[in-house]
Design a protein around this motif. Structure first.
Motif, PDB file in Angstrom:
ATOM      1  N   VAL A 265       0.964  -1.186   0.111  1.00 11.57           N
ATOM      2  CA  VAL A 265      -0.017  -0.087   0.022  1.00 11.57           C
ATOM      3  C   VAL A 265       0.800   1.331   0.092  1.00 11.57           C
ATOM      4  CG1 VAL A 265      -1.967   1.216   1.075  1.00 11.57           C
ATOM      5  CG2 VAL A 265      -1.815  -1.395   1.378  1.00 11.57           C
ATOM      6  N   ALA A 266       0.477   2.306  -0.838  1.00 10.92           N
ATOM      7  CA  ALA A 266       1.264   3.608  -1.070  1.00 10.92           C
ATOM      8  C   ALA A 266       1.273   4.232   0.286  1.00 10.92           C
ATOM      9  CB  ALA A 266       0.961   4.231  -2.201  1.00 10.92           C
ATOM     10  N   THR A 267       2.471   4.852   0.801  1.00 16.76           N
ATOM     11  CA  THR A 267       2.408   5.584   2.037  1.00 16.76           C
ATOM     12  C   THR A 267       2.063   7.208   1.897  1.00 16.76           C
ATOM     13  OG1 THR A 267       4.743   6.126   1.887  1.00 16.76           O
ATOM     14  CG2 THR A 267       4.226   4.065   2.915  1.00 16.76           C
ATOM     15  N   THR A 268       2.320   7.601   0.714  1.00 12.02           N
ATOM     16  CA  THR A 268       1.932   8.751   0.209  1.00 12.02           C
ATOM     17  C   THR A 268       1.224   8.932  -1.358  1.00 12.02           C
ATOM     18  OG1 THR A 268       3.578   9.707   1.549  1.00 12.02           O
ATOM     19  CG2 THR A 268       2.719  11.407   0.125  1.00 12.02           C
ATOM     20  N   ILE A 269       0.190   9.765  -1.502  1.00 16.65           N
ATOM     21  CA  ILE A 269      -0.402   9.738  -2.700  1.00 16.65           C
ATOM     22  C   ILE A 269      -0.646  11.208  -3.140  1.00 16.65           C
ATOM     23  CG2 ILE A 269      -1.495   7.564  -2.706  1.00 16.65           C
ATOM     24  CD1 ILE A 269      -4.031   8.887  -1.895  1.00 16.65           C
ATOM     25  N   GLN A 270      -0.578  11.749  -4.205  1.00 14.60           N
ATOM     26  CA  GLN A 270      -0.922  12.826  -4.615  1.00 14.60           C
ATOM     27  C   GLN A 270      -2.530  12.837  -5.479  1.00 14.60           C
ATOM     28  OE1 GLN A 270       0.612  16.151  -4.302  1.00 14.60           O
ATOM     29  NE2 GLN A 270      -1.409  16.651  -4.465  1.00 14.60           N
ATOM     30  N   HIS A 271      -3.363  13.274  -4.877  1.00 12.92           N
ATOM     31  CA  HIS A 271      -4.911  12.991  -5.300  1.00 12.92           C
ATOM     32  C   HIS A 271      -5.448  14.402  -6.095  1.00 12.92           C
ATOM     33  CE1 HIS A 271      -8.922  11.953  -5.489  1.00 12.92           C
ATOM     34  NE2 HIS A 271      -8.570  10.779  -5.226  1.00 12.92           N
ATOM     35  N   PHE A 272      -5.965  14.255  -7.219  1.00 19.78           N
ATOM     36  CA  PHE A 272      -6.282  15.234  -7.921  1.00 19.78           C
ATOM     37  C   PHE A 272      -7.182  16.270  -7.334  1.00 19.78           C
ATOM     38  CE2 PHE A 272      -9.553  12.273  -8.763  1.00 19.78           C
ATOM     39  CZ  PHE A 272     -10.876  12.989  -8.618  1.00 19.78           C
ATOM     40  N   ILE A 273      -8.084  16.001  -5.964  1.00 15.28           N
ATOM     41  CA  ILE A 273      -9.021  16.825  -5.436  1.00 15.28           C
ATOM     42  C   ILE A 273      -8.291  17.716  -4.611  1.00 15.28           C
ATOM     43  CG2 ILE A 273      -9.270  15.249  -3.702  1.00 15.28           C
ATOM     44  CD1 ILE A 273     -12.352  16.006  -3.678  1.00 15.28           C
ATOM     45  N   HIS A 274      -6.988  17.563  -4.051  1.00 17.28           N
ATOM     46  CA  HIS A 274      -6.269  18.159  -2.801  1.00 17.28           C
ATOM     47  C   HIS A 274      -5.098  18.743  -3.333  1.00 17.28           C
ATOM     48  CE1 HIS A 274      -6.395  19.561   1.252  1.00 17.28           C
ATOM     49  NE2 HIS A 274      -5.257  18.965   1.375  1.00 17.28           N
ATOM     50  N   ASP A 275      -4.697  19.790  -2.909  1.00 18.37           N
ATOM     51  CA  ASP A 275      -3.307  20.307  -3.356  1.00 18.37           C
ATOM     52  C   ASP A 275      -2.186  19.754  -2.797  1.00 18.37           C
ATOM     53  OD1 ASP A 275      -4.658  22.316  -4.862  1.00 18.37           O
ATOM     54  OD2 ASP A 275      -4.817  23.761  -2.836  1.00 18.37           O
ATOM     55  N   HIS A 276      -2.301  19.374  -1.292  1.00 22.99           N
ATOM     56  CA  HIS A 276      -1.162  18.769  -0.811  1.00 22.99           C
ATOM     57  C   HIS A 276      -1.079  17.037  -0.803  1.00 22.99           C
ATOM     58  CE1 HIS A 276      -2.388  22.526   1.960  1.00 22.99           C
ATOM     59  NE2 HIS A 276      -1.329  22.770   1.077  1.00 22.99           N
ATOM     60  N   PRO A 277      -0.091  16.668  -0.754  1.00 24.98           N
ATOM     61  CA  PRO A 277       0.028  15.017  -0.557  1.00 24.98           C
ATOM     62  C   PRO A 277      -0.759  14.527   0.448  1.00 24.98           C
ATOM     63  CG  PRO A 277       2.157  16.136   0.038  1.00 24.98           C
ATOM     64  CD  PRO A 277       1.275  17.200  -0.548  1.00 24.98           C
ATOM     65  N   LEU A 311      -8.030   2.139   7.694  1.00 25.53           N
ATOM     66  CA  LEU A 311      -6.776   2.901   6.775  1.00 25.53           C
ATOM     67  C   LEU A 311      -7.458   3.923   6.094  1.00 25.53           C
ATOM     68  CD1 LEU A 311      -4.613  -0.044   5.463  1.00 25.53           C
ATOM     69  CD2 LEU A 311      -3.966   1.551   7.343  1.00 25.53           C
ATOM     70  N   ALA A 312      -7.020   5.102   5.853  1.00 20.75           N
ATOM     71  CA  ALA A 312      -7.401   6.165   5.363  1.00 20.75           C
ATOM     72  C   ALA A 312      -6.045   6.904   4.748  1.00 20.75           C
ATOM     73  CB  ALA A 312      -8.342   7.193   6.262  1.00 20.75           C
ATOM     74  N   TYR A 313      -6.383   8.243   4.018  1.00 19.24           N
ATOM     75  CA  TYR A 313      -5.505   8.832   3.612  1.00 19.24           C
ATOM     76  C   TYR A 313      -5.692  10.461   4.204  1.00 19.24           C
ATOM     77  CZ  TYR A 313      -2.951   5.678   0.528  1.00 19.24           C
ATOM     78  OH  TYR A 313      -2.438   4.752   0.044  1.00 19.24           O
ATOM     79  N   CYS A 314      -4.679  10.925   4.759  1.00 17.19           N
ATOM     80  CA  CYS A 314      -4.959  12.292   5.652  1.00 17.19           C
ATOM     81  C   CYS A 314      -4.008  13.371   5.116  1.00 17.19           C
ATOM     82  CB  CYS A 314      -5.065  12.123   7.107  1.00 17.19           C
ATOM     83  SG  CYS A 314      -4.934  13.385   7.924  1.00 17.19           S
ATOM     84  N   CYS A 315      -4.461  14.444   4.926  1.00 16.58           N
ATOM     85  CA  CYS A 315      -3.565  15.666   4.840  1.00 16.58           C
ATOM     86  C   CYS A 315      -2.986  16.197   6.037  1.00 16.58           C
ATOM     87  CB  CYS A 315      -4.373  16.896   3.798  1.00 16.58           C
ATOM     88  SG  CYS A 315      -3.249  18.275   3.491  1.00 16.58           S
ATOM     89  N   LEU A 316      -1.700  15.755   6.472  1.00 18.67           N
ATOM     90  CA  LEU A 316      -1.066  16.445   7.569  1.00 18.67           C
ATOM     91  C   LEU A 316      -0.769  17.898   7.404  1.00 18.67           C
ATOM     92  CD1 LEU A 316       1.424  13.134   7.896  1.00 18.67           C
ATOM     93  CD2 LEU A 316      -0.802  13.825   8.850  1.00 18.67           C
ATOM     94  N   GLN A 330      -9.380   4.834   2.109  1.00 18.03           N
ATOM     95  CA  GLN A 330      -8.415   4.053   1.217  1.00 18.03           C
ATOM     96  C   GLN A 330      -9.006   3.675   0.025  1.00 18.03           C
ATOM     97  OE1 GLN A 330      -6.818   0.415   2.514  1.00 18.03           O
ATOM     98  NE2 GLN A 330      -5.225   0.406   1.198  1.00 18.03           N
ATOM     99  N   SER A 331     -10.219   2.895   0.072  1.00 20.62           N
ATOM    100  CA  SER A 331     -10.864   2.605  -1.203  1.00 20.62           C
ATOM    101  C   SER A 331     -11.395   3.705  -2.180  1.00 20.62           C
ATOM    102  CB  SER A 331     -12.188   1.565  -0.617  1.00 20.62           C
ATOM    103  OG  SER A 331     -12.689   2.463  -0.148  1.00 20.62           O
ATOM    104  N   CYS A 332     -11.600   4.828  -1.433  1.00 15.99           N
ATOM    105  CA  CYS A 332     -12.203   6.012  -2.197  1.00 15.99           C
ATOM    106  C   CYS A 332     -10.953   6.771  -2.846  1.00 15.99           C
ATOM    107  CB  CYS A 332     -12.912   7.009  -1.261  1.00 15.99           C
ATOM    108  SG  CYS A 332     -14.604   6.321  -0.670  1.00 15.99           S
ATOM    109  N   ALA A 333      -9.804   6.791  -2.279  1.00 18.61           N
ATOM    110  CA  ALA A 333      -8.647   7.350  -2.800  1.00 18.61           C
ATOM    111  C   ALA A 333      -8.260   6.736  -4.028  1.00 18.61           C
ATOM    112  CB  ALA A 333      -7.430   7.257  -1.721  1.00 18.61           C
TER     113      ALA A 333
END
Length: 561
Positions: A265-277, A311-316, A330-333
């Motif tokens: 599983v990727a520890t960091t992603i860049q998603h098109f909806i958000h400016d930050h990793p 598990l989820a992805y969060c903007c720190l 995680q599934s929505c990302a």
């Protein structure tokens, strides 16, 4: 309400067993309880059924096992040094040393010398292991002893059943059962599997500067720390800690994210909806910060409340700067940019972060308002929210040619079941492209039936049956055209074939078997017979009048001539 058997019923089964018990002022009698709903044992407060001891006057019930529990346990695995005596709390409450919770109005066991309490579920659940380890140190009671880095005291091996006891592992925080290790002095329980696989040192992506070391006890004054992943406050709990940076992770956050990395599983992603990793994160919905303990967080994609651990992805960056938590499941990302979906088979749907012409949209499947992501067809103005996009037609049913999708709430404002024609907004199965709906209660169909329309042989349920030209299929019962893709009842020997609805009445599906079957041909014949009978009555009346006239003429003839 529980249904209690009568004394007469019990006498038919055998002589009643009557006991005196410390939990109730009246004698308790053994009998059988039938439970259509919930009834609770007043000793362990678990669901009760079957053979019980109770007071019919007061409605007081105990499991047979609770009523017949030994008055004294000479050597309990959790507290073998002294005997435990059964007690019943009458409202004051006691603290169970095994599950570390306050109990009120419970049966339990008590050590008068050490003032140790065990509630009935924990006392019953904890036993000696059936297969002790022969290569390790043993106590006099036969339990295996280990010295594990996760705890400062030696721990003994125990066996826990999965029923009743609310005991959790200190590492994974899950309910504990099976083979476990325990330190009764500290109320520390550990799955054997967690003990075998728990690493002492880990390298973690949330703190790449230094390794994190497992600490069995909190190293801070007051015994409290905040997890740098979920921000939950922990007291008297172990952690993975960097002593140089005062960085802490609770074991569940550390191990869940660490295991996810090992699975790729990727520890960091860049998603098109958000400016930050966005950083991989283990989300826990409760007790984030004490000032915000009632705050509910939502996934920015599906807009569903995040109410369970996972598990989820969060903007720190946003979290650190202004306290706002930008979260994605995680599934929505990792949603696809395009989707072919059976709810809209005409065109491919495109993933959009928001509705193209407004701040919100109404899902074309469930008709609910949403401000999250949408799978969108511009040509048809078709929107699908992420919850409905995850639904798939899974039920094959004989009444329809397409598979049906389950909806907890009907996607239609005025739903009508295609079988019983009644309206219902809950528990429905739908084919959205065809606007076909079935109530849950209308689903069951008997595989074989006997019907008066074909008294020679039973009729068997088939998903479809085609004989000859598919466009020239008829029901042998109503003699009307039938859809070759729909289910039928037919006779294997005679090939007699009927619509399902012709031989299965609505009352049968609802559980009230009816012996009256509507036969349209019979109705027509009855109408013709009634018409002829009415004509006959008229003719009979006319015949009587004619006969009277004939008789009168005969009398005149005799008189005059």
């Amino acid at each position: 309400m529980a249904t209690l058997s009568t004394p007469q019923d019990e006498l038919r089964e055998g002589e009643e067993d009557v006991i005196e018990h410390i939990s109730h002022e009246h004698p308790l009698t053994s009998f059988h309880v039938n439970i259509p709903n919930w009834a609770m044992c007043k000793g362990c407060w678990l669901r009760i059924s079957g053979r019980v001891y109770g007071c019919r006057c007061c409605g007081f019930l105990l499991h047979e096992s609770c009523a017949r529990a030994p008055r004294v346990i000479l050597q309990h695995p959790f507290h073998p040094q002294h005997s435990l005596t059964i007690v019943f709390d009458c409202g004051k409450g006691f603290h169970c040393q095994a599950c570390d919770t306050e109990k009120h109005n419970y049966l339990g066991y008590y050590c008068h010398e050490c003032q140790v309490h065990l509630d009935m579920p924990c006392a019953s659940a904890i036993t000696f292991p059936s297969h002790p380890f022969h290569d390790r140190e043993h106590n006099e009671d036969g339990s295996t002893m280990i010295q594990h880095f996760s705890h400062r005291h030696p721990m003994k091996s125990l066996q826990l059943s999965s029923v009743g006891a609310d005991i959790r592992c200190k590492v994974c925080e899950l309910h504990i059962s099976g083979e476990v290790y325990c330190c009764p002095e500290c109320i520390f329980f550990l799955h054997k599997l967690c003990a075998d696989e728990l690493p002492q040192v880990i390298a973690h992506y949330l703190h790449p500067e230094h390794p994190l070391t497992y600490q069995g006890e909190c190293q801070y004054r007051g015994g409290t720390f905040y997890c740098n992943c979920c921000s939950r406050e922990y007291t008297d709990m172990p952690s993975f800690r960097c002593e140089s940076c005062y960085f802490d992770l609770d074991p569940k956050c550390a191990l869940q994210t660490h295991s996810a990395i090992q699975e790729g599983v990727a520890t960091t992603i860049q998603h098109f909806i958000h400016d930050h990793p966005l950083t991989l994160y283990y989300f826990k919905p409760t007790n984030y910060y004490k000032p915000m303990k009632n705050l509910v967080f939502h996934c920015e994609a599906c807009r569903q409340p995040m109410t369970t651990d996972g598990l989820a992805y969060c903007c720190l960056v946003c979290d650190k700067n202004n306290g706002d938590r930008f979260l994605l499941h995680q599934s929505c990302a990792h949603l696809p940019s395009g989707l072919e979906h059976p709810f809209h088979p005409q065109h491919q749907l495109k993933l959009l972060p928001r509705a193209p012409s407004a701040e919100h949209f109404y899902c074309s499947a469930c008709h609910e308002r949403s401000q999250g992501f949408t799978f969108y067809c511009a040509e048809c103005e078709f929107h699908l929210d992420l919850v409905c996009a995850s639904l798939k037609p899974t039920l094959e049913h004989h009444r329809h040619e397409h598979n049906l999708t389950y909806f907890q709430r009907s996607p239609y404002k005025y739903p009508s079941c295609n079988f019983c024609r009644r309206s219902s907004r809950i528990d429905v199965y739908c084919c959205l492209p065809c606007n076909f709906n079935l109530h849950h209660k209308c689903l069951p169909l008997p595989p074989v039936i006997e019907h008066e329309c074909h008294p020679y042989h039973p009729l068997v349920l088939f998903s479809k049956f085609v004989l000859g030209d598919p466009n020239d299929q008829y029901c042998d019962f109503c003699e009307e055209i039938r859809n070759p893709d729909h289910g039928v009842y037919r006779c294997d020997q005679c090939w007699y074939t009927t619509h399902i609805d012709c031989v299965i009445s609505m009352s049968e599906v609802e559980g009230n078997i009816s012996t009256q079957f509507e036969d349209r041909r019979l109705t027509k014949l009855n109408e013709e017979i009634a018409s002829l009978e009415e004509t006959i009555k008229v003719m009979e009346t006319n015949l009587e009048a004619l006969t009277e006239n004939l008789d009168a003429l005969k009398v005149r003839k005799k008189r005059d001539f």
